[in-house]
Design a protein around this motif. Structure first.
Motif, short mmCIF file in Angstrom:
data_model
loop_
_atom_site.label_atom_id
_atom_site.label_comp_id
_atom_site.label_asym_id
_atom_site.label_seq_id
_atom_site.Cartn_x
_atom_site.Cartn_y
_atom_site.Cartn_z
N HIS A 135 0.85 -1.19 0.00
CA HIS A 135 0.00 0.00 0.00
C HIS A 135 0.89 1.25 0.00
O HIS A 135 1.75 1.38 0.87
N LEU A 136 0.66 2.15 -0.98
CA LEU A 136 1.45 3.38 -1.08
C LEU A 136 0.85 4.47 -0.21
O LEU A 136 -0.37 4.64 -0.15
N HIS A 137 1.74 5.23 0.47
CA HIS A 137 1.33 6.34 1.32
C HIS A 137 2.33 7.49 1.12
O HIS A 137 3.51 7.24 0.88
N TYR A 138 1.85 8.74 1.28
CA TYR A 138 2.77 9.86 1.26
C TYR A 138 3.63 9.79 2.51
O TYR A 138 3.16 9.46 3.60
N ARG A 139 4.93 10.09 2.33
CA ARG A 139 5.89 9.94 3.41
C ARG A 139 5.62 10.94 4.54
O ARG A 139 5.56 10.56 5.70
N ARG A 140 5.49 12.22 4.26
CA ARG A 140 5.34 13.25 5.28
C ARG A 140 6.32 13.01 6.42
O ARG A 140 7.51 12.95 6.20
N LEU A 141 5.86 12.86 7.66
CA LEU A 141 6.74 12.60 8.80
C LEU A 141 6.89 11.11 9.08
O LEU A 141 7.60 10.72 10.00
N ASN A 142 6.19 10.30 8.31
CA ASN A 142 6.24 8.86 8.52
C ASN A 142 7.57 8.27 8.08
O ASN A 142 8.10 8.63 7.04
N LYS A 143 8.10 7.39 8.91
CA LYS A 143 9.40 6.79 8.62
C LYS A 143 9.36 5.27 8.64
O LYS A 143 10.26 4.63 8.15
N GLU A 144 8.31 4.69 9.23
CA GLU A 144 8.23 3.23 9.35
C GLU A 144 6.82 2.76 9.03
O GLU A 144 5.89 3.55 8.95
N CYS A 145 6.68 1.45 8.89
CA CYS A 145 5.38 0.84 8.61
C CYS A 145 4.97 -0.06 9.76
O CYS A 145 5.81 -0.70 10.39
N CYS A 146 3.67 -0.09 10.00
CA CYS A 146 3.07 -1.02 10.95
C CYS A 146 1.98 -1.73 10.15
O CYS A 146 0.89 -1.18 9.96
N GLY A 147 2.30 -2.90 9.66
CA GLY A 147 1.37 -3.56 8.74
C GLY A 147 1.27 -2.74 7.48
O GLY A 147 2.29 -2.42 6.86
N THR A 148 0.07 -2.34 7.10
CA THR A 148 -0.12 -1.54 5.88
C THR A 148 -0.15 -0.04 6.16
O THR A 148 -0.32 0.75 5.25
N GLU A 149 0.02 0.36 7.43
CA GLU A 149 -0.07 1.77 7.81
C GLU A 149 1.29 2.38 8.11
O GLU A 149 2.10 1.79 8.82
#
Length: 159
Positions: free
Chosen positions: A95-109
């Motif tokens: 699943h693609l997401h905009y990076r913004r402040l996100n640095k890691e994945c938890c499942g698909t989020e």
């Protein structure tokens, strides 16, 4: 939908890696200056050719994502069959997401580990929590985790 696409791709191209092929079929004898063998199919050779399944493509302008050739643009990686630019987006289990402040994945989020934490696929606000006990976050200064069960920390106690 995704399972049927995967079945189609595996049936069409065999077991695949990011480029689209795990094991190549051989071609009839050919001049490698003019032809390229893509999984048993001879293709005319161009500049910077690579194979994606049985199709040859110019890797300068195109990208192969699990058997699908698409325009490269600024894209450097694949998320399933979708190309993406890892400086702008991130892929969490297909699943693609905009990076913004996100640095890691938890499942698909995606999540920012400075604000949240992932405990066995569940997101929680970090707060004072520093560790996980199964799916639950906890602060080891006050609690201890034994066999994925939380207990109040007591001096000298161990699991």
């Amino acid at each position: 939908m995704k399972l049927s696409l995967l079945i189609f791709l595996v049936t069409t191209y065999g077991a695949m890696g990011k480029k689209g092929i795990a094991h190549k079929k051989t071609c009839e004898p050919h001049n490698p200056s003019f032809k390229i063998c893509c999984n048993g199919v001879l293709q005319n050779k161009g500049i910077n050719n690579e194979c994606c399944g049985t199709e040859a493509y110019d890797s300068t302008f195109k990208i192969c994502c699990y058997g699908v050739v698409q325009n490269r643009g600024l894209n450097k990686e694949c998320c399933g069959t979708e190309p993406f630019n890892p400086e702008m987006k991130m892929c969490c289990k297909g699943h693609l997401h905009y990076r913004r402040l996100n640095k890691e994945c938890c499942g698909t989020e995606p999540f920012n580990p400075e604000m949240k934490m992932c405990c066995k696929g569940q997101l929680h606000y970090r707060g004072l929590n520093k560790a996980c006990c199964g799916r639950e976050p906890f602060n080891p200064d006050f609690k201890m985790c034994c066999n994925e069960k939380l207990y109040t920390r007591k001096p000298g106690y161990v699991c």
